[in-house]
Enzyme design. Structure first.
Site, PDB file in Angstrom:
ATOM      1  N   GLU A 220      19.720 -21.457 -15.106  1.00 51.36           N
ATOM      2  CA  GLU A 220      20.234 -22.187 -16.270  1.00 51.36           C
ATOM      3  C   GLU A 220      21.711 -21.852 -16.411  1.00 51.36           C
ATOM      4  O   GLU A 220      22.078 -20.676 -16.474  1.00 51.36           O
ATOM      5  CB  GLU A 220      19.465 -21.763 -17.520  1.00 51.36           C
ATOM      6  CG  GLU A 220      17.986 -22.113 -17.400  1.00 51.36           C
ATOM      7  CD  GLU A 220      17.197 -21.841 -18.661  1.00 51.36           C
ATOM      8  OE1 GLU A 220      17.353 -20.755 -19.253  1.00 51.36           O
ATOM      9  OE2 GLU A 220      16.413 -22.713 -19.052  1.00 51.36           O
TER      10      GLU A 220
ATOM     11  N   ASN B  59      14.411 -15.360 -29.776  1.00 55.14           N
ATOM     12  CA  ASN B  59      15.522 -14.387 -29.788  1.00 55.14           C
ATOM     13  C   ASN B  59      16.905 -15.058 -29.778  1.00 55.14           C
ATOM     14  O   ASN B  59      17.849 -14.518 -30.364  1.00 55.14           O
ATOM     15  CB  ASN B  59      15.382 -13.347 -28.668  1.00 55.14           C
ATOM     16  CG  ASN B  59      15.386 -13.932 -27.290  1.00 55.14           C
ATOM     17  OD1 ASN B  59      15.163 -15.128 -27.109  1.00 55.14           O
ATOM     18  ND2 ASN B  59      15.636 -13.108 -26.287  1.00 55.14           N
TER      19      ASN B  59
ATOM     20  N   CYS C 215      16.606 -10.681 -23.043  1.00 56.95           N
ATOM     21  CA  CYS C 215      15.953 -10.483 -21.732  1.00 56.95           C
ATOM     22  C   CYS C 215      16.850  -9.687 -20.797  1.00 56.95           C
ATOM     23  O   CYS C 215      16.360  -9.093 -19.843  1.00 56.95           O
ATOM     24  CB  CYS C 215      15.649 -11.823 -21.085  1.00 56.95           C
ATOM     25  SG  CYS C 215      14.529 -12.776 -22.070  1.00 56.95           S
TER      26      CYS C 215
ATOM     27  N   GLU D 169      12.220 -18.616 -17.111  1.00 53.77           N
ATOM     28  CA  GLU D 169      13.071 -17.436 -17.322  1.00 53.77           C
ATOM     29  C   GLU D 169      12.201 -16.438 -18.058  1.00 53.77           C
ATOM     30  O   GLU D 169      11.909 -16.601 -19.247  1.00 53.77           O
ATOM     31  CB  GLU D 169      14.313 -17.834 -18.121  1.00 53.77           C
ATOM     32  CG  GLU D 169      15.416 -16.816 -18.011  1.00 53.77           C
ATOM     33  CD  GLU D 169      15.668 -16.086 -19.305  1.00 53.77           C
ATOM     34  OE1 GLU D 169      15.221 -14.908 -19.387  1.00 53.77           O
ATOM     35  OE2 GLU D 169      16.272 -16.662 -20.214  1.00 53.77           O
TER      36      GLU D 169
END
Ligand code: SIN
Length: 483
Positions: free
Chosen positions: A462, A156, A289, A255
């Protein structure tokens, strides 16, 4: 291959130990907007993944000993090269991933910002000198690179999500092996090409493109030389990979899936809330996400909010991302559209109402914007990550009800809330069980902030100073007999 211009069809390889590596086994990369073949990619197996990990192991001693200043300069250079080649990179990204060109450019800038940010952090991986317990003792703490890092990255955001793992890993002094998603390997290979242009030594950055995800995943999670594994993707796959890492006690950061609630209270600025929702929900056609998944509206403002929203959704321009007027591109493939249709149909069968904004659908991978009202927590549309341009709405009666609904899924990546009440802002920050909260703000991602979730959305961060810590280990020295 030394520049992005060379990333042409039939020329898309893996990067291992500074060499472009091919094989006769190929797989097609398709343009989701047109279904046309963009490239034939050499699809490698587990053997090349082993070679890549071994190359990373061999490169580690010298890379980890380069000065922090030198690593910082490499990262600066990568950031500059990304920005210098933004036109070509954005086009590759749109062609294989589908997002509108303007968003693809934003993604390249976003990726470049991770290298720029970690160019600074490379200089600040400080240790400390601790006052010791005895006069003749000294206690010191230093931060060391964890070692060889492996990564599996998603389709993505194929440039930015690789960048936000690679940049802090390189800054920390780690060497790196990535397996990008097979749908979007070209952008990852282009980033690999840029690391070569920046002069990163052979073996420090390796990119293995492969179709046998299971076998390559086993190497990346289980090879004895791997110190740390990092993954962005679904909770289901992340859980399996975590179990694989457990046997070798690998450092891990994950993640995983999200299911972000988007709360609009009775005192919110509705125009701003609709702006925030449009920006967050329709970015990458809902395939992020952190996309708002459940829109929770206070019952008193639901009608005016939805009236504003309908106007904006009806005006969205859907089409091929290469057309500059496109705001909503295709999904990654036609199966993704079918999945969304099934989620919506099941919700409608259980009592929800759907409005489809009339758009000529240009191909099988396109999903029109849809507004689904009257959803409830029993529906899959509420419980699952939608990953598409569907706005799923329900109402709440008060703040307690809103927080209870917002927290009522196993996920905890992001949430959004619109309210003008400062005390409520504070309560929401404390009561919503998520890793990231956007208050009166629809865009929350940035290189300087710690991106990541809680609960089934994973762990590790992150971005920001937390991001480099994921690639550092702490070593302490107790030194006696010092006087
Ligand atoms: C994601 O979808 O995982 C990342 C999106 C972002 O960085 O904003």
């Amino acid at each position: 291959m030394s520049s992005i211009e060379n990333l042409e069809p039939f020329n898309a390889y893996s990067l291992v130990n500074g060499q472009w590596r091919s094989t006769t086994n190929t797989t097609e990369v398709l343009n989701p907007a047109t279904g046309a073949t963009v490239a034939q990619v050499a699809a490698q197996g587990a053997e090349l993944a082993v070679e890549a990990v071994e190359a990373a192991r061999a490169a580690l001693p010298s890379w980890s000993k380069t000065s922090a200043m030198e690593r910082s300069q490499y990262l600066e250079r990568i950031s500059q090269l990304l920005l210098e080649q933004i036109d070509g990179l954005a086009l590759v990204l749109t062609t294989e991933q589908g997002k509108p060109l303007a968003e693809a450019r934003e993604e390249i800038e976003y990726a470049a910002s991770y290298f720029a940010w970690y160019a600074g952090e490379a200089l600040r991986a400080y240790g400390r000198l601790v006052p010791a317990g005895a006069e003749n003792q000294r206690v010191m703490v230093r931060k060391c690179p964890v070692g060889v890092v492996t990564a599996i990255t998603p389709w993505n955001f194929p440039c930015a999500l690789l960048a936000r793992k690679l940049a802090p890993a390189l800054a920390a002094g780690c060497t790196f092996v990535a397996k990008p998603a097979l749908e979007t390997p070209l952008t990852a290979l282009a980033l690999g090409a840029i690391t070569r242009q920046a002069g990163i030594p052979p073996g420090v950055v390796n990119i293995v493109v492969g179709a046998d995800s299971q076998a390559i995943g086993e190497v990346l999670t289980q090879h004895p030389a791997v110190a740390k594994f990092t993954f962005t993707g679904s909770t289901a796959i992340g859980t399996q990979l975590l179990a694989q890492c457990a046997a070798g006690v690998k450092r891990t950061s994950l993640e995983l899936g999200g299911n972000a609630p988007f709360l609009v209270f009775e005192d919110a600025n509705l125009e701003a809330a609709v702006d925030g929702l449009m920006a967050a929900k329709f970015r990458n056609a809902g395939q992020t996400c952190v996309s708002p998944n459940r829109i929770l509206l206070h019952q008193d403002i639901a009608a005016p909010f939805l009236a504003l929203l309908r106007e904006r959704m009806a005006a969205l321009q859907m089409g091929d991302g290469e057309d500059p007027s496109t705001q909503l591109g295709p999904l990654i493939h036609a199966q993704a559209v079918v999945r969304i249709q099934q989620l919506v149909a099941a919700a409608v069968a259980a009592g929800a109402k759907v409005e489809t904004f009339d758009q000529a659908v240009p191909g099988p991978a396109f999903a029109p914007p849809q507004l689904v009202t009257n959803i409830n927590p029993e529906m899959d549309l509420f419980q699952q990550e939608i990953f598409g341009p569907v706005v799923a709405v329900m109402t709440f009666s008060d703040e307690t009800n809103a927080v209870q609904l917002a927290n009522a899924t196993p996920y905890g990546l992001a949430a959004y809330a619109y309210t003008q009440n400062l005390q409520r802002c504070w309560r929401l920050y404390e009561d919503l069980t998520v890793g990231m909260l956007g208050l009166n703000q629809g865009r929350i991602s940035s290189a300087m902030a710690p991106f990541g979730g809680v609960k089934a959305s994973g762990f590790g961060r992150e971005g920001g100073p937390e991001g480099i810590e994921e690639y550092l280990s702490t070593h302490y020295l107790a030194w006696g007999d010092c006087t």
